[in-house]
Design a protein around this motif. Structure first.
Motif, PDB file in Angstrom:
ATOM      1  N   ILE B  29       0.813  -1.214   0.000  1.00  0.00           N
ATOM      2  CA  ILE B  29       0.000   0.000   0.000  1.00  0.00           C
ATOM      3  C   ILE B  29       0.848   1.266   0.000  1.00  0.00           C
ATOM      4  N   ALA B  30       1.921   1.233   0.796  1.00  0.00           N
ATOM      5  CA  ALA B  30       2.750   2.431   0.895  1.00  0.00           C
ATOM      6  C   ALA B  30       3.520   2.622  -0.404  1.00  0.00           C
ATOM      7  N   ASN B  31       2.902   3.224  -1.371  1.00  0.00           N
ATOM      8  CA  ASN B  31       3.580   3.377  -2.655  1.00  0.00           C
ATOM      9  C   ASN B  31       4.260   4.729  -2.777  1.00  0.00           C
ATOM     10  N   ASP B  34       2.141   8.089  -2.316  1.00  0.00           N
ATOM     11  CA  ASP B  34       1.845   8.406  -0.922  1.00  0.00           C
ATOM     12  C   ASP B  34       3.041   9.087  -0.296  1.00  0.00           C
ATOM     13  N   TYR B  35       4.191   8.544  -0.607  1.00  0.00           N
ATOM     14  CA  TYR B  35       5.385   9.067   0.015  1.00  0.00           C
ATOM     15  C   TYR B  35       5.696  10.459  -0.492  1.00  0.00           C
ATOM     16  N   ARG B  36       5.462  10.670  -1.769  1.00  0.00           N
ATOM     17  CA  ARG B  36       5.717  11.983  -2.352  1.00  0.00           C
ATOM     18  C   ARG B  36       4.830  13.032  -1.697  1.00  0.00           C
ATOM     19  N   ALA B  67      16.483  10.764   7.582  1.00  0.00           N
ATOM     20  CA  ALA B  67      15.412  10.374   8.508  1.00  0.00           C
ATOM     21  C   ALA B  67      14.174   9.920   7.739  1.00  0.00           C
ATOM     22  N   MET B  68      13.868  10.614   6.642  1.00  0.00           N
ATOM     23  CA  MET B  68      12.679  10.247   5.886  1.00  0.00           C
ATOM     24  C   MET B  68      12.844   8.877   5.245  1.00  0.00           C
ATOM     25  N   ILE B  69      14.039   8.549   4.876  1.00  0.00           N
ATOM     26  CA  ILE B  69      14.266   7.213   4.324  1.00  0.00           C
ATOM     27  C   ILE B  69      14.057   6.160   5.404  1.00  0.00           C
ATOM     28  N   HIS B  70      14.528   6.483   6.594  1.00  0.00           N
ATOM     29  CA  HIS B  70      14.310   5.570   7.715  1.00  0.00           C
ATOM     30  C   HIS B  70      12.816   5.368   7.966  1.00  0.00           C
ATOM     31  N   VAL B  71      12.086   6.484   7.986  1.00  0.00           N
ATOM     32  CA  VAL B  71      10.645   6.410   8.241  1.00  0.00           C
ATOM     33  C   VAL B  71       9.955   5.629   7.118  1.00  0.00           C
ATOM     34  N   TRP B  72      10.420   5.824   5.929  1.00  0.00           N
ATOM     35  CA  TRP B  72       9.877   5.123   4.755  1.00  0.00           C
ATOM     36  C   TRP B  72      10.053   3.619   4.911  1.00  0.00           C
TER      37      TRP B  72
END
Lengths: 400, 194
Positions: B29-31, B34-36, B67-72
């Motif tokens: 689902i987390a495509n 969404d992340y963008r 950090a955003m990559i970690h959260v991703w």
């Protein structure tokens, strides 16, 4: 919990101040907001700082200097690299889950058979994938190895018509009657449950043994006439069938537990420097070297690494919590907690900051959760951060 | 006791398997889109937040990206956006503090880092930056001339200076300010006093 509360508080304050700036505070909100302002000088100063809007100019300048598009391109490039690097690990995680699913599919079915009124439909998307090295292995007395749990049902035919039945994730026997009564010395088989697994064995006398992850049980096909003897490594919950003619003995490390008919938990992991027998029902005698104690329900015989034995009163529910899939930790070291976690999920912990090993943890961890969810609970209440990389999880202290 | 635990043993394994199915779905689902959108909504805010610890635009941006990559990576399991944002703040803060430590800046005493890591500081910084970001967002959405007038105004420039700089009359500056004020409707001391 505290964390959630503080998040709520932050959201509430932000909501109030935004409404205040827009001059849209309702009467009710205004009262609550004023109340909050009066609570502390800290709160007042915060509000005043924002109202003065001195910081706006600098923020606007910083924001103008950021190009969302440029940084997004940079970020997606990093993401791609990460994905290539972690695609292997993702597959591994899937296998791990698959392995757990494969091991348990049997028990699930058993449950379904027994409770027909439960309308549960088994979906067909569960694939059983063979994962070498991560399945329950039965080592027969003759050295043959049989992997269990990958098929729903199978018979392992031994010599002379003996059968070991691995049905629905539970091991049991059928054998010619004369074999059971004969006096030929019985052969010992070994069943090993990997990290991340669980298994149940029903012994010839009806005794049930629930094996926790990373455990090993050595048991005979048939018990002798005068004694029932098994050996255990790791952790297990035993429900011993009553048979006053044949005392039941379990050997764990150098400790021997003798019982007649009862329920108790045994724990003796290689990577822990203690072993413990906890009684749930009945009575057991625990022997260690020349020491001997009898424990009552709710008591635990605890043997430390110097092989000194002591009797403690413990919370039985916490001890056997693993049977229900959750474990309660009371003021235990992070190291001990993570050892348990690593057994459940078959992961390793790498301590970037070794000092955190001695952090004391109190709380409850549920096995159902994803490993990172479990760890997030620990992260929340302690200044620790976990970073997962394949099967290795780095443990790092966050600045005091 | 045993009956109960036995049942739980089986129930759990069933639930575990169900969970497996969900988990596999949730990862899908987390495509990227969404992340963008999460990035677009929060990136500047997070940079502001990081800069409160680092006081260095460049490092702030780098740390927020990490950090955003970690959260991703852990991101498929957040119940909602608020949860994800709150978690991001924590990750960013921890990385900023580690960064400060690694710099071994002599002036940054342990006491100071301790304060930067305190709950009250965290609360204040999040509240402030959320509000500033809210205000900046409104200003940035203004028509070009109004926006530029307001930007110069909050910098502390007088109407005359702004007029000279933008090559317009003082009256036009006032008009732009009034229009901006009407759009923003913000009760702020330093904003739109004249």
């Amino acid at each position: 919990m505290q964390d959630q509360d503080s998040n709520k508080e932050i959201n509430q304050i932000v909501e109030w101040i935004k409404a205040d700036l827009d001059n849209e505070l309702s009467q009710e909100q205004r009262v609550a907001f004023q109340q909050w302002l009066k609570e502390s000088e800290e709160n007042q100063h915060l509000y005043e700082r924002i109202k003065s809007s001195e910081a706006i100019s600098e923020r606007l300048h910083f924001r103008n200097s950021i190009s969302l598009e440029e940084d997004w391109v940079k970020l997606s490039k990093m993401l791609k690299e990460q994905r290539v690097a972690s695609s292997k690990s993702k597959r591994f995680i899937f296998f791990q889950y698959a392995a757990v699913a494969a091991v348990f599919v049997g028990i699930v079915s058993l449950f379904l058979v027994h409770t027909n009124d439960d309308q549960v439909v088994l979906s067909q998307d569960v694939e059983r994938i063979e994962v070498p090295g991560s399945e329950v292995i039965l080592t027969l007395a003759n050295g043959d190895k049989v992997s269990l749990g990958n098929e729903e049902k199978r018979d392992i035919v031994l010599d002379e018509g003996h059968r070991i039945k691995d049905s629905f994730g539970e091991l049991s026997y059928t054998a010619p009657k004369e074999a059971a009564t004969s006096n030929t010395p019985s052969l010992y088989h070994t069943i090993s449950v990997p990290r991340g697994g669980e298994y149940k064995v029903k012994l010839e006398d009806g005794t049930e043994v629930y094996l926790n992850a990373d455990s090993e049980l050595k048991f005979p096909e048939f018990f002798a006439d005068d004694i029932r003897f098994i050996e255990l490594k790791g952790e297990a919950y035993l429900k011993v069938s009553r048979d006053s003619k044949r005392p039941f003995k379990v050997k764990v490390n150098n400790m021997i537990v003798e019982v007649l008919g009862t329920e108790f938990n045994l724990r003796a992991y290689r990577d822990e420097d203690f072993c413990a027998a906890t009684l749930v029902e009945g009575a057991v005698k625990v022997m260690m070297n020349n020491d001997e104690v009898e424990i009552k329900p709710g008591q635990q015989a605890y043997v430390n690494k110097e092989e000194k034995m002591e009797v403690k009163t413990v919370d039985v529910h916490a001890v056997i919590g693993w049977m229900n899939g959750d474990v309660v930790f009371r003021n235990e070291s992070l190291d001990a907690v993570l050892k348990t976690v690593s057994r459940w999920y078959d992961v390793e912990f790498d301590y970037v900051s070794p000092q955190v090993k001695n952090f004391r943890i109190t709380g409850r961890v549920r096995k159902l959760d994803d490993v990172m969810e479990t760890l997030a609970t620990i992260e929340k209440i302690n200044a620790i951060s976990f970073t997962k990389n394949n099967r290795v999880i780095e443990v790092e202290e966050i600045i005091p | 006791m045993l009956h109960y635990t036995k049942r739980a043993f089986a129930c759990r394994t069933y639930a575990m398997r169900q969970n497996l199915g969900k988990k596999l779905k949730r990862i899908k689902i987390a495509n990227r889109d969404d992340y963008r959108s999460f990035f677009d909504l929060h990136y500047k805010l997070f940079c502001q937040f990081a800069n409160r610890f680092l006081n260095d635009y460049e490092s702030s941006r780098d740390i927020v990206q990490d950090a955003m990559i970690h959260v991703w990576k852990v991101g498929s399991d957040f119940s909602d956006l608020n949860h994800m944002r709150a978690y991001s703040y924590k990750v960013i803060r921890s990385r900023c503090l580690n960064h400060l430590r690694n710099l071994r800046v002599v002036e940054k005493s342990e006491n100071e880092i301790g304060y930067l890591n305190s709950t009250i500081h965290f609360r204040n910084v999040v509240v402030e930056e959320e509000i500033y970001s809210f205000i900046c967002g409104k200003i940035e959405a203004l028509p070009d001339m109004q926006r530029r007038v307001i930007e110069m105004h909050v910098k502390g420039m007088s109407n005359e200076d702004i007029a000279t700089f933008l090559n317009i009359t003082v009256n036009t500056v006032r008009t732009h300010k009034q229009r901006a004020k009407a759009t923003l409707k913000l009760e702020l001391e330093n904003l739109l006093v004249s």
